[in-house]
Write a protein that holds these residues in place. Structure first.
Motif, mmCIF file in Angstrom:
data_model
loop_
_atom_site.group_PDB
_atom_site.id
_atom_site.type_symbol
_atom_site.label_atom_id
_atom_site.label_comp_id
_atom_site.label_asym_id
_atom_site.label_seq_id
_atom_site.Cartn_x
_atom_site.Cartn_y
_atom_site.Cartn_z
ATOM 1 N N ARG A 62 0.844 -1.202 0.000
ATOM 2 C CA ARG A 62 0.000 0.000 0.000
ATOM 3 C C ARG A 62 0.878 1.251 0.000
ATOM 4 O O ARG A 62 2.031 1.218 0.416
ATOM 5 N N SER A 63 0.283 2.327 -0.462
ATOM 6 C CA SER A 63 0.950 3.631 -0.374
ATOM 7 C C SER A 63 0.308 4.434 0.746
ATOM 8 O O SER A 63 -0.860 4.235 1.083
ATOM 9 N N LEU A 64 1.082 5.352 1.310
ATOM 10 C CA LEU A 64 0.574 6.253 2.344
ATOM 11 C C LEU A 64 0.530 7.664 1.762
ATOM 12 O O LEU A 64 1.554 8.175 1.289
ATOM 13 N N THR A 65 -0.646 8.260 1.781
ATOM 14 C CA THR A 65 -0.822 9.615 1.273
ATOM 15 C C THR A 65 -1.392 10.493 2.365
ATOM 16 O O THR A 65 -2.389 10.124 3.002
ATOM 17 N N CYS A 66 -0.762 11.638 2.616
ATOM 18 C CA CYS A 66 -1.255 12.610 3.587
ATOM 19 C C CYS A 66 -1.482 13.928 2.856
ATOM 20 O O CYS A 66 -0.582 14.416 2.169
ATOM 21 N N GLY A 67 -2.663 14.493 3.030
ATOM 22 C CA GLY A 67 -3.017 15.642 2.212
ATOM 23 C C GLY A 67 -3.136 15.185 0.772
ATOM 24 O O GLY A 67 -3.832 14.227 0.464
ATOM 25 N N ALA A 152 5.146 -13.374 14.335
ATOM 26 C CA ALA A 152 5.862 -14.656 14.374
ATOM 27 C C ALA A 152 6.401 -15.058 13.019
ATOM 28 O O ALA A 152 7.456 -15.692 12.924
ATOM 29 N N ASN A 153 5.701 -14.680 11.916
ATOM 30 C CA ASN A 153 6.119 -15.154 10.605
ATOM 31 C C ASN A 153 6.318 -14.050 9.570
ATOM 32 O O ASN A 153 6.521 -14.354 8.393
ATOM 33 N N ASN A 154 6.213 -12.776 9.959
ATOM 34 C CA ASN A 154 6.374 -11.730 8.954
ATOM 35 C C ASN A 154 6.775 -10.400 9.577
ATOM 36 O O ASN A 154 6.627 -10.180 10.778
ATOM 37 N N PHE A 155 7.280 -9.550 8.703
ATOM 38 C CA PHE A 155 7.545 -8.153 9.024
ATOM 39 C C PHE A 155 6.478 -7.294 8.338
ATOM 40 O O PHE A 155 6.076 -7.588 7.202
ATOM 41 N N THR A 156 6.066 -6.201 8.978
ATOM 42 C CA THR A 156 5.322 -5.138 8.310
ATOM 43 C C THR A 156 6.191 -3.890 8.377
ATOM 44 O O THR A 156 6.520 -3.417 9.470
ATOM 45 N N VAL A 157 6.588 -3.414 7.208
ATOM 46 C CA VAL A 157 7.519 -2.284 7.119
ATOM 47 C C VAL A 157 6.757 -1.082 6.563
ATOM 48 O O VAL A 157 6.218 -1.141 5.452
ATOM 49 N N ALA A 158 6.687 0.007 7.331
ATOM 50 C CA ALA A 158 5.987 1.218 6.908
ATOM 51 C C ALA A 158 6.940 2.407 7.005
ATOM 52 O O ALA A 158 7.741 2.487 7.936
ATOM 53 N N ASP A 159 6.856 3.319 6.048
ATOM 54 C CA ASP A 159 7.694 4.518 6.119
ATOM 55 C C ASP A 159 6.868 5.745 5.801
ATOM 56 O O ASP A 159 5.859 5.681 5.092
ATOM 57 N N GLY A 160 7.314 6.855 6.347
ATOM 58 C CA GLY A 160 6.657 8.143 6.127
ATOM 59 C C GLY A 160 7.490 9.247 6.735
ATOM 60 O O GLY A 160 8.531 8.997 7.357
ATOM 61 N N THR A 161 7.053 10.469 6.574
ATOM 62 C CA THR A 161 7.770 11.588 7.167
ATOM 63 C C THR A 161 7.596 11.557 8.683
ATOM 64 O O THR A 161 6.661 10.942 9.192
ATOM 65 N N PRO A 162 8.474 12.226 9.434
ATOM 66 C CA PRO A 162 8.311 12.251 10.897
ATOM 67 C C PRO A 162 6.944 12.743 11.332
ATOM 68 O O PRO A 162 6.374 12.223 12.298
ATOM 69 N N SER A 163 6.369 13.732 10.645
ATOM 70 C CA SER A 163 5.063 14.243 11.044
ATOM 71 C C SER A 163 3.953 13.226 10.832
ATOM 72 O O SER A 163 2.874 13.343 11.407
ATOM 73 N N ALA A 164 4.216 12.195 10.010
ATOM 74 C CA ALA A 164 3.218 11.150 9.766
ATOM 75 C C ALA A 164 3.271 10.047 10.824
ATOM 76 O O ALA A 164 2.629 9.012 10.650
ATOM 77 N N PRO A 166 1.798 9.551 13.751
ATOM 78 C CA PRO A 166 0.510 9.001 14.215
ATOM 79 C C PRO A 166 -0.116 8.032 13.217
ATOM 80 O O PRO A 166 -0.668 7.001 13.605
ATOM 81 N N ALA A 167 -0.030 8.364 11.923
ATOM 82 C CA ALA A 167 -0.597 7.482 10.899
ATOM 83 C C ALA A 167 0.172 6.165 10.833
ATOM 84 O O ALA A 167 -0.429 5.082 10.706
ATOM 85 N N LEU A 168 1.507 6.231 10.910
ATOM 86 C CA LEU A 168 2.317 5.005 10.873
ATOM 87 C C LEU A 168 1.999 4.113 12.064
ATOM 88 O O LEU A 168 1.893 2.880 11.926
ATOM 89 N N LEU A 169 1.827 4.702 13.243
ATOM 90 C CA LEU A 169 1.487 3.911 14.435
ATOM 91 C C LEU A 169 0.108 3.277 14.296
ATOM 92 O O LEU A 169 -0.112 2.136 14.713
ATOM 93 N N THR A 170 -0.824 4.015 13.667
ATOM 94 C CA THR A 170 -2.159 3.460 13.428
ATOM 95 C C THR A 170 -2.086 2.281 12.473
ATOM 96 O O THR A 170 -2.728 1.239 12.679
ATOM 97 N N ILE A 171 -1.314 2.432 11.409
ATOM 98 C CA ILE A 171 -1.168 1.356 10.423
ATOM 99 C C ILE A 171 -0.629 0.089 11.076
ATOM 100 O O ILE A 171 -1.074 -1.030 10.780
ATOM 101 N N LEU A 172 0.330 0.268 11.985
ATOM 102 C CA LEU A 172 0.968 -0.877 12.634
ATOM 103 C C LEU A 172 0.231 -1.302 13.903
ATOM 104 O O LEU A 172 0.734 -2.132 14.667
ATOM 105 N N GLN A 173 -0.948 -0.705 14.130
ATOM 106 C CA GLN A 173 -1.828 -1.066 15.246
ATOM 107 C C GLN A 173 -1.129 -0.948 16.593
ATOM 108 O O GLN A 173 -1.282 -1.795 17.472
ATOM 109 N N SER A 174 -0.379 0.096 16.741
ATOM 110 C CA SER A 174 0.294 0.338 18.009
ATOM 111 C C SER A 174 -0.584 1.200 18.898
ATOM 112 O O SER A 174 -1.111 2.218 18.449
ATOM 113 N N PRO A 175 -0.729 0.830 20.164
ATOM 114 C CA PRO A 175 -1.504 1.674 21.082
ATOM 115 C C PRO A 175 -0.928 3.079 21.211
ATOM 116 O O PRO A 175 -1.631 4.009 21.591
#
Length: 1023
Positions: A62-67, A152-164, A166-175
């Motif tokens: 997937r791609s991440l788009t902000c604005g 246990a069986n995979n990596f999820t790798v997400a990247d974005g700007t530092p200001s993004a 909150p969105a990256l944490l949401t994508i990775l389901q982090s509290p």
């Protein structure tokens, strides 16, 4: 054995020109998933990337788009046998090692370089730890955050700007996505170990577009477009994005290279001086290697091959080391990682090839033919092996090998190399500027081998292509056209028929006007920009046109890359889309230009003036008039004289450096040192006269009114002080000054001259004089180690804002100019109310006047001529600054800049700039060029003639000269300013007390040389 001495700037491109990975740039599906907002409040969504399959059993990329802007991407990859990270270092080290070898991570490395990772602990509610990696984008050096979730069986790798974050944490389901904004900003600081600016995506996207456009334009030789983009990027970085010193330094480096390639050596040196310390302290070896390369180019552009040679060798070795290191990393890694690093290796190797090409050129100029051939051959070998580098880099390498072959005396081999390079450039860029430059290299090779006919034929093709371009501004420099003039003169010497010879010389006429002073070009561009900002629609159309051109340029780059791929990798659909985009962009540019020409002719005539026709110019000249221009190269130059009978060309055996030294030597006698004037060397003045004009002696004998188009170092030379015959110990009073027998005037360009001669009659002004002088300045004596007031002004970086009043106020006061203006007012019979002195000599008072109501405008003040031209500074005139430190706009700041002048409405027969101190300050050259720039602005505003000064003359001599000049004008009942000045100068030069040229030679007339209406005409009335 022939040898090509002049250095052709290497059109260095940057790694960002490589296409981005498909995952970051591919088309996306319509379905999007909201994932919160950035710390700047911009909404973010993820979208499935169309056409990029995910791994079996895992989510699609997937791609991440902000604005409205792409921020990054999200990938999943299998990693069987992993354990969820615990607190122990051993298990976490295993996870990091596996990640570094994964396809998603190595794919990211094509876009960014990354530092050591750190672990982000989950929230108290039981969230899993995430791996955080601080990175920097290769395209722009901006911070980019990579977060990795481990199952246990995979990596999820997400990247974005530092200001993004909150969105990256949401994508990775982090509290931690629910943490307060302040806590998340603190987390960003923890990851980077320092505070990171939270920029908006749309600002960064605009900056990325500008940097990409600038580097693309610079790489293909569109230097003017590149400079515009770099300066806009620099302003965005400093004012809006508050970018780091390293980011700003890279843009300064880009701008420095661009300015160097345009031949503005002093400005380039100043920019390098600002960028170098920041980049030399960088821990990034790529930045240091690029700095070394650009410094080598700058030295070579300046003709300093002794300095350029070790710099070019060091740069090549730096890139070689980096390339070898990347190859070792790729070769020692598992297959997936090696595949991921393939782009990195190509980038480093491509930079090595560029550096080797540069080294080859400098070795050639240093007469090291063996080393030159070895370096160029290695560069071509590298480029032949890679299909991921821009194809025009190979064209550059072929052209370098062509030049080396000419140096070796192998014309046939040179033709093969040149033609291969030309063919490649044509495939990529069509018949635009890059192809023209390649053809120039071929023509220069022919001329170096004395095959003048082939050189002329090739140049004919060049000029045909140039005529099809929307504008030739910035396409040609003098060095590109000197071989053509040489071929014309060489061929002309073989002709016995004078008619044939004149016909041949007429061919060279267009070449002489293809080159203009960089400062005049800069002044005209600034004036055009100001005109555009005065009308929002013009500004909007220009912005659209610039963006379309940038998009078309970059589309050509991407098309070149597509066409370089193997048949299995090429996409016919992608190529067709890029071709269609280029065609649509160019059609839209043509439509906008047509709109500008139709609806805004004033802007169009300034921004894109048509070339001058030789027959038109000859027809505008009177009997006994001649217009003299020069083509000044690095090692040789040419003079051209146009009269009613035709055009004539002669060799000038010296180049720019030697002419600059000669003018500098003569001008030393025109400076006051220790309260005294130096002796003027009459012999040197005679030698320079013969050097510049000796080849045209026969034709000049028929000319009694000489109109000079100044250029390069000759812009700082008043031709009146040249001595026509050997002095033989003659005194100043009896010297055969050129002004004794010839009326001399100047014009900033052939276009300005023909425009003035062709101007229609206008209503005569009703008032005699409007004068500004003796501005309210207090002066400042610098302490030891402190910059002079002129240096402080030259180094001021305003970025388009108002000039600080304190800087102007520190300039030396000019109380004697009040007396001078009173003398002039008396000579013209003008009332004292026409004089604005001291605190009244303000911009605001100037703008309150009906300026088109005055016949003579007179400015007795300082001229501001910042030789380094930082931050788009322009030449201008100093008026009284506003009191105190109040904040005001540029229309009232006390500095009347050339672009402001161009927007005024004048109807003046004569504009006088006196006491302007336009001999470039602090020993820098540029005064004469700045006078030409100011003249272009005044002529566009409606002036017909100008009287200007190259240095500040003592008040008594100035008053005497002005009185004699205006008295002569009045008595001549409509004579020319040039003739009246000649009489006044001869009057002073015949008197022992004022015979030294310091007292009389500073003043020159700029205009068309025609006479003025009678100065005592009845329409000049008192108020």
């Amino acid at each position: 054995m022939a040898r090509l001495k002049p250095f052709t700037p290497l059109l260095l491109a940057m790694a960002l020109l490589l296409p981005q990975p498909a995952a970051a740039a591919g088309p996306v599906a319509e379905i999007s998933t909201p994932v919160g907002k950035t710390l700047n409040g911009e909404p973010c969504v993820t979208k499935v990337i169309k056409g990029v399959a995910g791994e079996p059993g895992l989510a699609a990329p997937r791609s991440l788009t902000c604005g409205q802007n792409s921020e990054g991407s999200i990938f999943q990859t299998q990693a069987s046998g992993l354990t969820v990270p615990g607190d122990d270092a051993a298990s976490r080290d295993v996870i990091v090692k596996r990640l570094l070898q994964s396809i998603p991570y190595t794919t990211l490395l094509r876009r960014m370089s990354c530092k050591a990772s750190t672990w982000i602990e989950g929230a108290a509610s039981g969230g899993k730890a995430l791996l955080a990696i601080p990175c920097v984008l290769r395209d722009g050096d901006w911070p980019q955050l990579v977060l990795v979730a481990v199952n246990a069986n995979n990596f999820t790798v997400a990247d974005g700007t530092p200001s993004a974050l909150p969105a990256l944490l949401t994508i990775l389901q982090s509290p931690r996505a629910n943490d307060a904004g302040a806590d998340q900003q603190a987390l960003i600081t923890q990851i980077w170990g320092r505070k990171i600016a939270l920029t908006r995506a749309d600002d960064r996207a605009r900056l990325t577009q500008l940097i990409r456009a600038g580097r693309t334009a610079n790489g293909i030789g569109r230097f003017g477009d590149a400079e515009t983009a770099f300066r806009e990027a620099l302003e965005l970085e400093t004012d809006t994005l508050k970018a780091s010193d390293q980011i700003i330094a890279m843009t300064l480096l880009d701008l420095a290279l661009n300015v160097s390639n345009q031949g503005r050596a002093e400005e380039a040196t100043a920019l390098f001086r600002r960028a170098a310390p920041l980049l030399q302290s960088s821990t990034d070896p790529i930045k240091r290697a690029r700095l070394a390369t650009y410094l080598a180019v700058n030295s070579a552009n300046s003709g300093d091959y002794k300095q350029a040679l070790p710099l070019s060798r060091d740069a090549a070795e730096a890139w070689r080391k980096l390339s070898e290191e990347r190859q070792e990393q790729a070769g020692g890694s598992p297959g997936a990682m090696a595949q991921g690093r393939e782009a990195e290796v190509s980038i480093e190797q491509g930079e090595l090839a560029n550096a080797l090409n540069l080294q080859a050129l400098v070795e050639l100029r240093s007469d090291n033919l063996i080393q030159a051939y070895a370096a160029a051959s290695e560069a071509l070998q590298i480029l032949n092996k890679s299909d991921r580098l821009p194809r025009w880099w190979k064209a550059d390498s072929l052209i370098v090998l062509g030049e080396i072959s000419i140096g070796q005396g192998r014309l046939s081999a040179a033709e093969t190399y040149y033609n291969a390079g030309i063919k490649l450039r044509r495939q990529i860029f069509g018949d635009g500027a890059p192809t023209i430059r390649a053809l120039v290299a071929l023509a220069r090779g022919y001329q170096a081998e004395s095959v003048s006919t082939s050189a002329i034929i090739t140049y004919r093709e060049i000029f045909k292509l140039a005529r099809s371009l929307p504008s030739t501004s910035g396409v040609f420099n003098a060095e590109m056209l000197v071989p053509f003039a040489a071929a014309i003169v060489d061929t002309g010497e073989t002709l016995t028929d004078p008619v044939q010879k004149r016909g041949l010389y007429a061919e060279a006429f267009d070449a002489f006007q293809l080159v203009q002073s960089p400062l005049v070009d800069k002044t005209i561009a600034a004036a055009a920009t100001r005109l555009s900002t005065n009308d929002p629609e013009i500004g909007k159309l220009i912005g659209q046109m610039q963006d379309l051109q940038r998009d078309a340029d970059f589309a050509r780059v991407k098309l070149s890359y597509q066409q370089s791929l193997s048949d299995g990798e090429r996409s016919g659909e992608a190529e067709a889309a890029l071709k269609a985009q280029i065609a649509n962009d160019l059609a839209a540019i043509i439509n906008i230009r047509s709109t500008l020409a139709t609806k805004y002719p004033a802007y169009d005539s300034l921004a894109t003036p048509p070339p001058v026709n030789l027959d038109q110019l000859r027809g505008s000249l009177r009997q006994g008039e001649g217009i003299l221009s020069f083509l000044i190269g690095r090692d040789r130059s040419f003079a051209q004289l146009v009269t009613r009978e035709g055009a004539f060309i002669a060799r000038v055996s010296e180049g720019a450096a030697e002419l600059r030294a000669a003018v500098t030597s003569i001008r030393r006698a025109l400076e006051i040192q220790g309260g005294a004037i130096n002796e003027f060397n009459l012999d040197e003045a005679n030698q320079l006269h013969d050097l510049l004009l000796g080849g045209l002696k026969e034709e000049l004998a028929k000319v009694d009114q000489l109109i000079v188009v100044p250029s390069g170092p000759l812009s700082n030379l008043p031709f009146s002080l040249l001595v026509a015959t050997p002095p033989g110990g003659t005194s100043y009073e009896k010297a055969d000054w050129l002004v004794r027998t010839k009326t001399i005037s100047y014009t900033p360009s052939l276009r300005a001259f023909t425009a003035l001669r062709g101007s229609k009659d206008r209503p005569a002004p009703r008032q005699a004089l409007l004068a500004f002088g003796d501005p309210a300045l207090v002066g400042h004596t610098p302490k030891a180690g402190e910059a002079s007031p002129f240096a402080a002004l030259a180094n001021n970086c305003r970025q388009g804002g108002a000039m600080p009043a304190g800087l102007l106020r520190a300039l030396a006061p000019l109380p004697d100019t009040a007396r001078e203006l009173n003398v002039v007012a008396t000579s013209l019979g003008a009332p004292t109310g026409s004089l604005f002195l001291s605190g009244n000599a303000t911009e605001e008072n100037l703008r309150k006047q009906s300026l088109d109501d005055y016949r003579v405008l007179y400015f007795a003040t300082h001229g501001l001529l910042p030789g380094e031209l930082r931050c788009q500074a322009e030449p201008g005139l100093v008026l009284s600054p506003p009191p105190g430190a109040q904040q005001i706009d540029t229309a009232r700041d006390g500095l009347l800049e050339s672009s402001e002048i161009a927007s005024l409405r004048l109807n003046a027969d004569l504009v006088v700039l006196s006491a302007c101190n336009t001999a470039a300050s602090d020993g820098r050259f540029g005064g004469g060029d700045a006078l030409s720039g100011l003249a272009e602005a005044f002529f566009h505003a409606g002036a017909r003639n100008m009287l200007v000064t190259h240095w500040q003359v003592p008040s008594a001599a100035t008053a005497e000269l002005m009185s004699a000049l205006f008295t002569s004008l009045r008595e001549s009942n409509g004579g020319s300013v040039g003739e009246s000045l000649r009489r006044a100068q001869n009057s002073l030069s015949a008197k022992g007390a004022t015979a030294h040229p310091f007292f009389w030679a500073a003043f020159v007339v700029i205009g068309d040389g025609m006479g003025l209406p009678p100065m005592n005409a009845p329409q000049i009335a008192r108020r």
